[in-house]
Design a protein around this motif. Structure first.
Motif, PDB file in Angstrom:
ATOM      1  N   LEU A 162     -22.222 -19.266  37.740  1.00  0.00           N
ATOM      2  CA  LEU A 162     -21.743 -17.608  37.580  1.00  0.00           C
ATOM      3  C   LEU A 162     -21.783 -17.883  36.406  1.00  0.00           C
ATOM      4  CD1 LEU A 162     -20.839 -15.534  38.961  1.00  0.00           C
ATOM      5  CD2 LEU A 162     -18.462 -16.534  38.951  1.00  0.00           C
ATOM      6  N   HIS A 163     -22.700 -16.407  35.808  1.00  0.00           N
ATOM      7  CA  HIS A 163     -23.038 -15.693  34.090  1.00  0.00           C
ATOM      8  C   HIS A 163     -21.974 -15.020  34.088  1.00  0.00           C
ATOM      9  CE1 HIS A 163     -26.056 -18.943  32.953  1.00  0.00           C
ATOM     10  NE2 HIS A 163     -26.355 -19.094  34.250  1.00  0.00           N
ATOM     11  N   HIS A 164     -21.749 -14.048  34.775  1.00  0.00           N
ATOM     12  CA  HIS A 164     -20.839 -12.661  34.037  1.00  0.00           C
ATOM     13  C   HIS A 164     -20.755 -12.238  36.195  1.00  0.00           C
ATOM     14  CE1 HIS A 164     -18.664 -10.629  31.496  1.00  0.00           C
ATOM     15  NE2 HIS A 164     -19.983 -10.927  30.850  1.00  0.00           N
ATOM     16  N   VAL A 165     -19.624 -11.611  35.815  1.00  0.00           N
ATOM     17  CA  VAL A 165     -19.347 -11.084  37.055  1.00  0.00           C
ATOM     18  C   VAL A 165     -18.485  -9.332  35.637  1.00  0.00           C
ATOM     19  CG1 VAL A 165     -16.960 -11.999  36.627  1.00  0.00           C
ATOM     20  CG2 VAL A 165     -17.395 -10.815  38.486  1.00  0.00           C
ATOM     21  N   ALA A 166     -18.906  -8.141  36.804  1.00  0.00           N
ATOM     22  CA  ALA A 166     -17.891  -7.144  36.150  1.00  0.00           C
ATOM     23  C   ALA A 166     -18.124  -6.147  37.181  1.00  0.00           C
ATOM     24  CB  ALA A 166     -18.956  -6.219  35.397  1.00  0.00           C
ATOM     25  N   ALA A 167     -16.771  -5.232  37.613  1.00  0.00           N
ATOM     26  CA  ALA A 167     -16.297  -4.309  38.343  1.00  0.00           C
ATOM     27  C   ALA A 167     -17.051  -2.692  38.593  1.00  0.00           C
ATOM     28  CB  ALA A 167     -14.696  -4.876  38.292  1.00  0.00           C
ATOM     29  N   TYR A 168     -16.812  -2.474  39.090  1.00  0.00           N
ATOM     30  CA  TYR A 168     -16.387  -0.433  39.022  1.00  0.00           C
ATOM     31  C   TYR A 168     -15.618  -0.124  39.903  1.00  0.00           C
ATOM     32  CZ  TYR A 168     -17.169   4.250  39.661  1.00  0.00           C
ATOM     33  OH  TYR A 168     -17.816   4.948  39.527  1.00  0.00           O
ATOM     34  N   VAL A 183     -25.078 -11.311  43.397  1.00  0.00           N
ATOM     35  CA  VAL A 183     -24.146 -10.774  44.786  1.00  0.00           C
ATOM     36  C   VAL A 183     -23.084  -9.183  44.359  1.00  0.00           C
ATOM     37  CG1 VAL A 183     -21.653 -11.919  46.006  1.00  0.00           C
ATOM     38  CG2 VAL A 183     -24.170 -13.219  45.013  1.00  0.00           C
ATOM     39  N   VAL A 184     -22.843  -8.882  45.138  1.00  0.00           N
ATOM     40  CA  VAL A 184     -22.072  -7.779  45.105  1.00  0.00           C
ATOM     41  C   VAL A 184     -21.504  -7.493  45.683  1.00  0.00           C
ATOM     42  CG1 VAL A 184     -22.277  -4.973  44.884  1.00  0.00           C
ATOM     43  CG2 VAL A 184     -24.314  -6.263  43.286  1.00  0.00           C
ATOM     44  N   VAL A 185     -20.088  -6.986  46.015  1.00  0.00           N
ATOM     45  CA  VAL A 185     -18.606  -6.599  46.840  1.00  0.00           C
ATOM     46  C   VAL A 185     -18.704  -5.297  46.685  1.00  0.00           C
ATOM     47  CG1 VAL A 185     -18.758  -8.836  48.082  1.00  0.00           C
ATOM     48  CG2 VAL A 185     -17.542  -7.981  45.139  1.00  0.00           C
ATOM     49  N   SER A 186     -18.262  -4.131  47.826  1.00  0.00           N
ATOM     50  CA  SER A 186     -18.015  -2.398  47.996  1.00  0.00           C
ATOM     51  C   SER A 186     -18.060  -2.308  48.789  1.00  0.00           C
ATOM     52  CB  SER A 186     -19.633  -2.217  47.015  1.00  0.00           C
ATOM     53  OG  SER A 186     -18.996  -0.805  46.948  1.00  0.00           O
ATOM     54  N   GLU A 187     -15.710  -1.619  48.252  1.00  0.00           N
ATOM     55  CA  GLU A 187     -15.377  -0.814  50.000  1.00  0.00           C
ATOM     56  C   GLU A 187     -15.584   0.471  48.784  1.00  0.00           C
ATOM     57  OE1 GLU A 187     -15.616  -2.870  51.987  1.00  0.00           O
ATOM     58  OE2 GLU A 187     -15.486  -4.803  52.194  1.00  0.00           O
ATOM     59  N   HIS A 188     -15.424   1.587  50.302  1.00  0.00           N
ATOM     60  CA  HIS A 188     -15.100   2.183  50.010  1.00  0.00           C
ATOM     61  C   HIS A 188     -14.295   2.233  51.569  1.00  0.00           C
ATOM     62  CE1 HIS A 188     -16.417   6.554  50.600  1.00  0.00           C
ATOM     63  NE2 HIS A 188     -15.484   6.705  50.021  1.00  0.00           N
ATOM     64  N   ASN A 189     -12.890   1.642  51.248  1.00  0.00           N
ATOM     65  CA  ASN A 189     -11.697   2.102  52.812  1.00  0.00           C
ATOM     66  C   ASN A 189     -11.238   3.099  52.855  1.00  0.00           C
ATOM     67  OD1 ASN A 189     -11.580  -0.749  52.937  1.00  0.00           O
ATOM     68  ND2 ASN A 189     -10.853  -1.232  50.571  1.00  0.00           N
ATOM     69  N   THR A 190     -11.407   4.145  51.564  1.00  0.00           N
ATOM     70  CA  THR A 190     -11.305   5.639  52.144  1.00  0.00           C
ATOM     71  C   THR A 190     -11.693   6.387  52.765  1.00  0.00           C
ATOM     72  OG1 THR A 190     -11.421   6.848  49.717  1.00  0.00           O
ATOM     73  CG2 THR A 190      -9.460   5.513  49.397  1.00  0.00           C
ATOM     74  N   ALA A 191     -13.203   6.180  52.859  1.00  0.00           N
ATOM     75  CA  ALA A 191     -13.469   7.212  53.639  1.00  0.00           C
ATOM     76  C   ALA A 191     -13.689   6.527  55.060  1.00  0.00           C
ATOM     77  CB  ALA A 191     -15.214   6.113  53.464  1.00  0.00           C
ATOM     78  N   GLY A 236     -13.609   0.253  44.919  1.00  0.00           N
ATOM     79  CA  GLY A 236     -14.302  -0.766  44.548  1.00  0.00           C
ATOM     80  C   GLY A 236     -15.494  -1.504  44.500  1.00  0.00           C
ATOM     81  N   ALA A 237     -15.948  -2.068  43.020  1.00  0.00           N
ATOM     82  CA  ALA A 237     -17.254  -3.114  43.793  1.00  0.00           C
ATOM     83  C   ALA A 237     -17.018  -3.968  42.496  1.00  0.00           C
ATOM     84  CB  ALA A 237     -18.341  -1.662  43.820  1.00  0.00           C
ATOM     85  N   ALA A 238     -17.664  -5.103  42.942  1.00  0.00           N
ATOM     86  CA  ALA A 238     -17.836  -5.847  41.736  1.00  0.00           C
ATOM     87  C   ALA A 238     -19.437  -6.806  41.598  1.00  0.00           C
ATOM     88  CB  ALA A 238     -16.961  -6.973  41.186  1.00  0.00           C
ATOM     89  N   ALA A 239     -19.971  -7.201  40.473  1.00  0.00           N
ATOM     90  CA  ALA A 239     -21.003  -7.390  41.006  1.00  0.00           C
ATOM     91  C   ALA A 239     -21.131  -9.157  39.906  1.00  0.00           C
ATOM     92  CB  ALA A 239     -21.799  -6.929  40.123  1.00  0.00           C
ATOM     93  N   CYS A 271     -13.013  -6.739  50.202  1.00  0.00           N
ATOM     94  CA  CYS A 271     -14.209  -7.865  49.465  1.00  0.00           C
ATOM     95  C   CYS A 271     -14.210  -8.058  48.580  1.00  0.00           C
ATOM     96  CB  CYS A 271     -14.824  -8.621  50.575  1.00  0.00           C
ATOM     97  SG  CYS A 271     -16.829  -7.253  50.580  1.00  0.00           S
ATOM     98  N   ALA A 272     -13.892  -6.918  47.700  1.00  0.00           N
ATOM     99  CA  ALA A 272     -13.839  -6.738  46.470  1.00  0.00           C
ATOM    100  C   ALA A 272     -12.779  -7.110  45.205  1.00  0.00           C
ATOM    101  CB  ALA A 272     -14.336  -5.430  45.940  1.00  0.00           C
ATOM    102  N   GLY A 273     -11.719  -7.130  45.846  1.00  0.00           N
ATOM    103  CA  GLY A 273     -10.431  -7.073  44.957  1.00  0.00           C
ATOM    104  C   GLY A 273     -10.585  -8.613  44.162  1.00  0.00           C
ATOM    105  N   ALA A 274     -10.967 -10.277  44.827  1.00  0.00           N
ATOM    106  CA  ALA A 274     -11.028 -10.814  44.713  1.00  0.00           C
ATOM    107  C   ALA A 274     -11.626 -11.048  42.813  1.00  0.00           C
ATOM    108  CB  ALA A 274     -11.095 -11.995  44.855  1.00  0.00           C
ATOM    109  N   ALA A 275     -13.379 -10.715  43.061  1.00  0.00           N
ATOM    110  CA  ALA A 275     -13.744 -10.247  42.000  1.00  0.00           C
ATOM    111  C   ALA A 275     -13.633  -9.109  41.412  1.00  0.00           C
ATOM    112  CB  ALA A 275     -15.224  -9.959  42.795  1.00  0.00           C
ATOM    113  N   ILE A 276     -13.350  -8.461  41.508  1.00  0.00           N
ATOM    114  CA  ILE A 276     -12.600  -7.676  40.438  1.00  0.00           C
ATOM    115  C   ILE A 276     -11.887  -8.103  39.738  1.00  0.00           C
ATOM    116  CG2 ILE A 276     -11.070  -5.292  39.842  1.00  0.00           C
ATOM    117  CD1 ILE A 276     -12.378  -4.210  42.293  1.00  0.00           C
ATOM    118  N   GLY A 277     -10.629  -8.873  40.386  1.00  0.00           N
ATOM    119  CA  GLY A 277      -9.513  -9.605  39.395  1.00  0.00           C
ATOM    120  C   GLY A 277     -10.573 -10.429  38.679  1.00  0.00           C
TER     121      GLY A 277
END
Length: 315
Positions: free
Chosen positions: A3-9, A135-143, A159-162, A277-283
């Motif tokens: 794993l070379h890098h992870v970033a969140a939005y 690998v990207v994880v993205s959730e729009h729960n409020t929708a 939120g989302a992370a890649a 599913c984005a929460g841990a990656a954001i962490g």
């Protein structure tokens, strides 16, 4: 695998507990006591699962100067809150990158999708079908969320992370993905009805939160301990434990069962709510710059439908 890098939005709009006090009378202290949540992020009118997946990808690539995105030969995106079930978030990311003729996969295993996505990458690598995966994880729960629901309407954030994962190391000191374990416990308890999202009927509902809590504490602890045992580690060999961000009390319970120093548990649910599913990656993105050679990190997850898993990362 490496794993070379992870970033969140994260969306910019913040929804505090006071919003729910005004909406349905839930006191902020009550929400905090039961969940640990003080505020959460909400996607804007022009944002959705696809746009956040692309934004997380943009953030990731900005952190890897010199890397050519054209070298990506596999895209796997996880979400249970799709904006479009046909032109999926994975396709949106591929279109943004402009890379044609590569495997592009969208999956959902509830809040465990991050680790199942990593396993899919592992399979492609093992078969020689890919070597550099996004690998990207993205959730729009409020929708999908019903804010008037006093049982679960206050839980959700967006939120989302890649993550960039490669078969061979690209540069110095990446994180090695030592092992991923996943499983499903759908026959257990109220897995079929504890958390559901039926788009043609209603949004996200969680009528059996107690069962979710009990099973999450059991399975996250168990799979984490299994991973520790397999690699001859004890809990305090971990630099960080990053649990699924569903409820702060789950994190506290799992940490206590493992005998881990609570300061080593990474929690963002207080600020972000349950980001699926984005929460841990954001962490992981939040602590990435603090990692040093010799560090060990475990991500442990549990999702609706009672899927679960853990991943050991070593520096």
């Amino acid at each position: 695998m490496y794993l070379h890098h992870v970033a969140a939005y994260l969306p910019t709009a913040i929804v505090t507990n006071e919003h729910f006090t005004q909406l349905n009378g839930l006191a902020s202290d009550w929400i905090m006591e039961r969940t640990g949540i003080a505020e959460r992020r909400k996607a804007g009118p022009d944002e959705n699962t696809n746009t956040m997946a692309v934004a997380a990808t943009q953030a990731l690539l900005a952190k890897i100067p010199g890397f050519d995105p054209a070298d990506i030969d596999l895209i796997v995106v996880g979400t249970y809150t799709p904006h479009d079930t046909i032109f999926t978030a994975a396709h949106a990311v591929q279109r943004y990158l402009g890379i044609n003729d590569i495997p592009t996969v969208s999956i959902s295993s509830a809040c465990s999708s991050l680790l199942n996505a990593v396993e899919i990458v592992e399979g492609y690598f093992a078969m020689g079908k890919a070597r550099r995966a996004l690998v990207v994880v993205s959730e729009h729960n409020t929708a999908y969320n019903n804010e008037a629901d006093t049982m679960a309407g206050h839980l959700w954030g967006d939120g989302a992370a890649a993550l960039l994962i490669t078969k061979e190391p690209l540069g110095p000191q990446p994180l090695r993905i030592a092992e991923v374990i996943t499983g499903g416990a759908a026959p257990v308890g109220k897995a079929d009805e504890a958390v559901t999202l039926k788009p043609v009927e209603k949004g996200i509902v969680m009528p059996y939160g107690r069962d979710v809590f009990q099973q999450a504490c059991t399975y996250m602890t168990r799979v984490t301990q299994t991973l520790l045992d397999r690699h001859h580690l004890v809990a305090n060999d971990l630099t960080y434990l990053i649990p699924h961000q569903a409820n702060l009390r789950i994190s506290v319970n799992v940490t206590k069962q493992l005998g881990l120093d609570p300061a080593r548990a990474v929690n963002n649910i207080q600020r972000l709510g349950n980001t699926g599913c984005a929460g841990a990656a954001i962490g992981l993105a939040e602590v990435w710059d603090t990692l040093r050679p010799g560090n060990n990190v475990i991500i442990t997850v549990f999702g609706g439908g009672y899927s679960y898993g853990a991943m050991l990362l070593t520096k």
